[in-house]
Design a protein around this motif. Structure first.
Motif, PDB file in Angstrom:
ATOM      1  N   CYS A   1     120.939  71.885  59.227  1.00 58.09           N
ATOM      2  CA  CYS A   1     120.606  72.108  57.515  1.00 58.09           C
ATOM      3  C   CYS A   1     122.255  72.618  57.062  1.00 58.09           C
ATOM      4  N   ILE A   2     122.876  73.318  57.282  1.00 52.04           N
ATOM      5  CA  ILE A   2     124.431  73.190  56.806  1.00 52.04           C
ATOM      6  C   ILE A   2     125.241  71.758  56.372  1.00 52.04           C
ATOM      7  N   ASP A   3     124.669  71.097  57.573  1.00 53.80           N
ATOM      8  CA  ASP A   3     125.126  69.381  58.104  1.00 53.80           C
ATOM      9  C   ASP A   3     124.728  68.928  56.283  1.00 53.80           C
ATOM     10  N   LEU A   4     122.927  68.481  56.185  1.00 58.11           N
ATOM     11  CA  LEU A   4     122.578  68.234  54.924  1.00 58.11           C
ATOM     12  C   LEU A   4     123.414  68.734  53.759  1.00 58.11           C
ATOM     13  N   MET A   5     123.436  70.014  53.717  1.00 59.56           N
ATOM     14  CA  MET A   5     124.283  70.391  52.328  1.00 59.56           C
ATOM     15  C   MET A   5     126.024  70.157  52.399  1.00 59.56           C
ATOM     16  N   ASP A   6     126.108  69.307  53.044  1.00 60.41           N
ATOM     17  CA  ASP A   6     127.348  68.986  53.319  1.00 60.41           C
ATOM     18  C   ASP A   6     128.860  70.436  53.161  1.00 60.41           C
ATOM     19  N   GLY A   7     128.184  71.244  54.741  1.00 63.30           N
ATOM     20  CA  GLY A   7     128.356  72.256  54.578  1.00 63.30           C
ATOM     21  C   GLY A   7     129.855  71.876  55.836  1.00 63.30           C
ATOM     22  N   PRO A   8     130.546  72.776  56.542  1.00 58.74           N
ATOM     23  CA  PRO A   8     131.434  72.709  57.595  1.00 58.74           C
ATOM     24  C   PRO A   8     130.252  72.791  58.695  1.00 58.74           C
ATOM     25  N   TYR A   9     131.192  71.910  59.647  1.00 58.06           N
ATOM     26  CA  TYR A   9     130.623  71.804  61.127  1.00 58.06           C
ATOM     27  C   TYR A   9     130.329  73.055  61.896  1.00 58.06           C
ATOM     28  N   LEU A  10     129.046  73.224  62.151  1.00 60.47           N
ATOM     29  CA  LEU A  10     128.426  74.124  62.996  1.00 60.47           C
ATOM     30  C   LEU A  10     128.913  73.738  64.158  1.00 60.47           C
ATOM     31  N   ASP A  11     130.319  74.024  65.144  1.00 60.16           N
ATOM     32  CA  ASP A  11     129.964  73.374  66.811  1.00 60.16           C
ATOM     33  C   ASP A  11     129.281  74.838  67.263  1.00 60.16           C
ATOM     34  N   CYS A  12     128.346  74.664  68.472  1.00 61.17           N
ATOM     35  CA  CYS A  12     128.246  75.529  69.150  1.00 61.17           C
ATOM     36  C   CYS A  12     128.377  75.286  71.379  1.00 61.17           C
ATOM     37  N   ASP A  13     128.046  76.577  71.317  1.00 67.17           N
ATOM     38  CA  ASP A  13     128.103  76.280  72.961  1.00 67.17           C
ATOM     39  C   ASP A  13     126.962  76.271  73.417  1.00 67.17           C
ATOM     40  N   THR A  14     126.617  74.718  73.629  1.00 63.26           N
ATOM     41  CA  THR A  14     124.920  74.944  74.223  1.00 63.26           C
ATOM     42  C   THR A  14     124.733  75.663  75.272  1.00 63.26           C
ATOM     43  N   GLU A  15     125.622  76.244  76.285  1.00 64.05           N
ATOM     44  CA  GLU A  15     125.142  76.871  77.433  1.00 64.05           C
ATOM     45  C   GLU A  15     124.382  78.148  76.755  1.00 64.05           C
ATOM     46  N   VAL A  16     125.188  78.137  75.399  1.00 58.38           N
ATOM     47  CA  VAL A  16     123.687  79.177  74.913  1.00 58.38           C
ATOM     48  C   VAL A  16     122.960  79.200  73.889  1.00 58.38           C
ATOM     49  N   ILE A  17     123.352  78.437  73.069  1.00 60.83           N
ATOM     50  CA  ILE A  17     121.629  78.153  71.852  1.00 60.83           C
ATOM     51  C   ILE A  17     121.692  75.721  72.350  1.00 60.83           C
ATOM     52  N   GLN A  18     121.189  76.062  71.832  1.00 56.54           N
ATOM     53  CA  GLN A  18     121.154  73.747  71.841  1.00 56.54           C
ATOM     54  C   GLN A  18     120.789  73.403  70.074  1.00 56.54           C
ATOM     55  N   PRO A  19     122.163  73.460  69.520  1.00 54.07           N
ATOM     56  CA  PRO A  19     121.304  73.353  68.391  1.00 54.07           C
ATOM     57  C   PRO A  19     120.849  72.059  68.359  1.00 54.07           C
ATOM     58  N   PHE A  20     119.894  71.326  66.852  1.00 55.15           N
ATOM     59  CA  PHE A  20     119.361  69.966  66.999  1.00 55.15           C
ATOM     60  C   PHE A  20     119.981  68.967  65.364  1.00 55.15           C
ATOM     61  N   ARG A  21     120.158  67.731  66.078  1.00 57.04           N
ATOM     62  CA  ARG A  21     120.688  67.413  65.548  1.00 57.04           C
ATOM     63  C   ARG A  21     120.269  65.707  65.620  1.00 57.04           C
ATOM     64  N   PRO A  22     119.862  65.166  64.440  1.00 64.14           N
ATOM     65  CA  PRO A  22     118.784  63.806  64.625  1.00 64.14           C
ATOM     66  C   PRO A  22     120.111  63.338  65.799  1.00 64.14           C
ATOM     67  N   LYS A  23     120.237  62.269  66.381  1.00 64.88           N
ATOM     68  CA  LYS A  23     120.930  60.845  67.598  1.00 64.88           C
ATOM     69  C   LYS A  23     121.062  59.878  66.302  1.00 64.88           C
TER      70      LYS A  23
END
Length: 183
Positions: free
Chosen positions: A159-181
């Protein structure tokens, strides 16, 4: 995604809406629960803009506006003021200052909370967009905060990406964000 977006430090607003916490009657555990959860989720750099305010619609509105328009927060997360009590006006304040509403966030949080308590249907949390920021209302209990964020956060970085916001990089061991391939 531009490299510069990945290197930007995200500003995230955390707003605890509570008459008693804002008056110092008790410690704000809910805002701290949001901060701790975001620290667990995010590996990219971020900084908080943190406020504890009373259940007053005009104060909530001014705080959200300030965090988005002046502080440039890409995400503002509120906690408290989402129930049926007369002083619970956080959703009304959010709707008053947002350009567009994002009802799916509230729907998913209520559905998730119903797995734990039958009173989840009393919660009125919602989300909306103001300028290039997402405003998200969470319940006030620290346990519920984590349960709700676990449910909706996978959609927030995109959602933040779609609004041209900063890239939120997550610890995928804790939370798995969805971004289209990308193709």
């Amino acid at each position: 995604m531009e490299v510069s977006k990945k290197n930007n430090v995200a500003k995230i607003g955390i707003v605890t809406v509570s008459d008693r916490a804002s008056a110092g009657v008790y410690e704000d555990l809910s805002g701290k629960a949001i901060i701790n959860t975001l620290n667990d989720y995010l590996i990219s750099k971020w900084t908080e803009v943190y406020e504890v305010i009373p259940d007053e619609q005009d104060v909530i509105e001014k705080t959200i506006i300030n965090m988005v328009d002046k502080e440039n927060c890409c995400l503002v997360i509120t906690t408290g003021g989402t129930g049926p009590a007369k002083r619970d006006v956080t959703p009304e304040a959010t709707e008053a200052v947002c350009d567009r509403m994002m009802p799916g966030f509230g729907e998913l949080m209520r559905a998730e909370s119903l797995k734990f308590v039958p009173t989840a249907i009393l919660s009125r949390q919602t989300a909306g967009l103001r300028n290039n920021s997402l405003v998200l209302n969470l319940p006030g209990k620290p346990k519920s905060i984590r349960e709700c964020l676990d449910a909706v956060f996978p959609a927030i970085p995109y959602c933040i990406d779609l609004m041209d916001g900063p890239y939120l990089d997550c610890d995928t061991e804790v939370i798995q964000p969805f971004r289209p391939k990308k193709k």
